[in-house]
Design a protein around this motif. Structure first.
Motif, PDB file in Angstrom:
ATOM      1  N   ARG A 175      -5.353   0.995  -1.251  1.00 47.69           N
ATOM      2  CA  ARG A 175      -4.618   2.185  -0.830  1.00 47.69           C
ATOM      3  C   ARG A 175      -5.604   3.258  -0.378  1.00 47.69           C
ATOM      4  N   SER A 183      -6.305   6.416  -3.698  1.00 40.37           N
ATOM      5  CA  SER A 183      -6.166   5.571  -4.891  1.00 40.37           C
ATOM      6  C   SER A 183      -6.557   6.347  -6.138  1.00 40.37           C
ATOM      7  N   GLU A 213       1.523   1.347 -17.507  1.00 45.28           N
ATOM      8  CA  GLU A 213       1.489   0.944 -18.915  1.00 45.28           C
ATOM      9  C   GLU A 213       0.063   1.250 -19.397  1.00 45.28           C
TER      10      GLU A 213
HETATM   11  C1  FMN Z   1       1.926  -5.566  -6.325  1.00 44.75           C
HETATM   12  C2  FMN Z   1       1.933  -4.490  -7.364  1.00 44.75           C
HETATM   13  C3  FMN Z   1       2.083  -4.844  -8.694  1.00 44.75           C
HETATM   14  C4  FMN Z   1       2.075  -3.845  -9.682  1.00 44.75           C
HETATM   15  N1  FMN Z   1       2.235  -4.208 -10.985  1.00 44.75           N
HETATM   16  C5  FMN Z   1       2.208  -3.262 -11.951  1.00 44.75           C
HETATM   17  C6  FMN Z   1       2.348  -3.617 -13.313  1.00 44.75           C
HETATM   18  O1  FMN Z   1       2.517  -4.778 -13.664  1.00 44.75           O
HETATM   19  N2  FMN Z   1       2.296  -2.623 -14.242  1.00 44.75           N
HETATM   20  C7  FMN Z   1       2.099  -1.315 -13.888  1.00 44.75           C
HETATM   21  O2  FMN Z   1       2.048  -0.471 -14.759  1.00 44.75           O
HETATM   22  N3  FMN Z   1       1.969  -0.954 -12.592  1.00 44.75           N
HETATM   23  C8  FMN Z   1       2.025  -1.892 -11.615  1.00 44.75           C
HETATM   24  N4  FMN Z   1       1.890  -1.529 -10.307  1.00 44.75           N
HETATM   25  C9  FMN Z   1       1.648  -0.107  -9.973  1.00 44.75           C
HETATM   26  C10 FMN Z   1       0.174   0.194  -9.787  1.00 44.75           C
HETATM   27  O3  FMN Z   1      -0.625  -0.364 -10.783  1.00 44.75           O
HETATM   28  C11 FMN Z   1      -0.021   1.708  -9.835  1.00 44.75           C
HETATM   29  O4  FMN Z   1       0.724   2.305  -8.800  1.00 44.75           O
HETATM   30  C12 FMN Z   1      -1.472   2.130  -9.738  1.00 44.75           C
HETATM   31  O5  FMN Z   1      -1.571   3.492 -10.081  1.00 44.75           O
HETATM   32  C13 FMN Z   1      -2.064   1.977  -8.365  1.00 44.75           C
HETATM   33  O6  FMN Z   1      -3.443   2.244  -8.445  1.00 44.75           O
HETATM   34  P1  FMN Z   1      -4.219   2.883  -7.213  1.00 44.75           P
HETATM   35  O7  FMN Z   1      -3.710   4.280  -7.063  1.00 44.75           O
HETATM   36  O8  FMN Z   1      -5.663   2.837  -7.609  1.00 44.75           O
HETATM   37  O9  FMN Z   1      -3.943   2.044  -6.003  1.00 44.75           O
HETATM   38  C14 FMN Z   1       1.901  -2.498  -9.312  1.00 44.75           C
HETATM   39  C15 FMN Z   1       1.763  -2.153  -7.959  1.00 44.75           C
HETATM   40  C16 FMN Z   1       1.791  -3.133  -7.006  1.00 44.75           C
HETATM   41  C17 FMN Z   1       1.598  -2.737  -5.545  1.00 44.75           C
END
Ligand code: FMN
Length: 201
Positions: free
Chosen positions: A20, A23, A117
């Motif tokens: 992203r 991020s 989580e």
């Molecule tokens: C494909 C996908 C799977 C995800 N699975 C989970 C999950 O299992 N548990 C959770 O808490 N968040 C989940 N998320 C949300 C991301 O972990 C969360 O938005 C995170 O803050 C994104 O990190 P970033 O800002 O560094 O990209 C998922 C997001 C995506 C796109």
């Protein structure tokens, strides 16, 4: 082995693995790398969103592979940052580990996970991967809950998170240096001494 034998300065490579543009995990990584710099260590950021590694074995050495190889060899310790994707690390981070596993022995790893989580299974899976590559892991990591810990400008508003990042930066710099120095010393030891580094050599 590319690192100098006596480490006056620890080289820490932060690996951001969210694709992203904006991020949370990479934002936290930038902060910790800045804090690492205040603990007698030098840090560099590898943002896999900007430096794209092809999937393992899909292409011959690209400019990016050569560039990242240089960074990984430079590093004495790592901070891996990832979003929680279904309880596991991002595919880009797993791909990074698959490329460079042979450079991890005797190096210490810290972990950051952005998750709604706690990201504990994500942390465990990174640890498992690193252990398989003979790397050492910090016994705790930093878990970010984006909505609670950051404001709209992507600034950290949680004092608890800020303190945790301080702690990991300090501990990684201290323990990472001890482990790296000992590993390099053991590599130089007489081969009759029974050490992990001797086995690795
Ligand atoms: C494909 C996908 C799977 C995800 N699975 C989970 C999950 O299992 N548990 C959770 O808490 N968040 C989940 N998320 C949300 C991301 O972990 C969360 O938005 C995170 O803050 C994104 O990190 P970033 O800002 O560094 O990209 C998922 C997001 C995506 C796109």
């Amino acid at each position: 082995m590319t690192s100098t034998e006596s480490k006056s300065i620890l080289n820490v490579l932060g690996v951001g693995s969210s694709m992203r543009q904006i991020s949370y995990s990479t934002a936290a990584l930038r902060i910790i790398l800045e804090k690492v710099g205040r603990n007698n260590a030098e840090s560099k950021l590898l943002d896999l969103q900007k430096t794209r590694l092809p999937m393992l074995y899909s292409q011959d050495d690209t400019q990016e592979i050569v560039q990242v190889t240089g960074l990984v060899k430079w590093a004495d310790a790592f901070v891996l940052a990832t979003p929680d994707y279904h309880g596991s690390m991002s595919g880009s981070l797993k791909n990074f580990l698959d490329y460079f596993w042979s450079e991890f022995a005797g190096k210490t790893f810290g972990y950051i996970v952005a998750s709604h989580e706690k990201g504990l299974t994500v942390m465990d899976q990174m640890r498992t991967g690193v252990r398989q590559c003979y790397g050492w892991s910090m016994p705790y990591g930093v878990s970010i809950n984006p909505e609670d810990d950051f404001n709209d400008k992507r600034e950290v508003i949680s004092t608890k998170l800020s303190s945790r990042l301080d702690m990991l930066a300090r501990d990684l710099a201290v323990y990472g240096k001890l482990i790296r120095e000992q590993f390099l010393n053991d590599l130089r030891q007489n081969s009759l001494v029974n050490t992990f580094a001797g086995y690795y050599r």
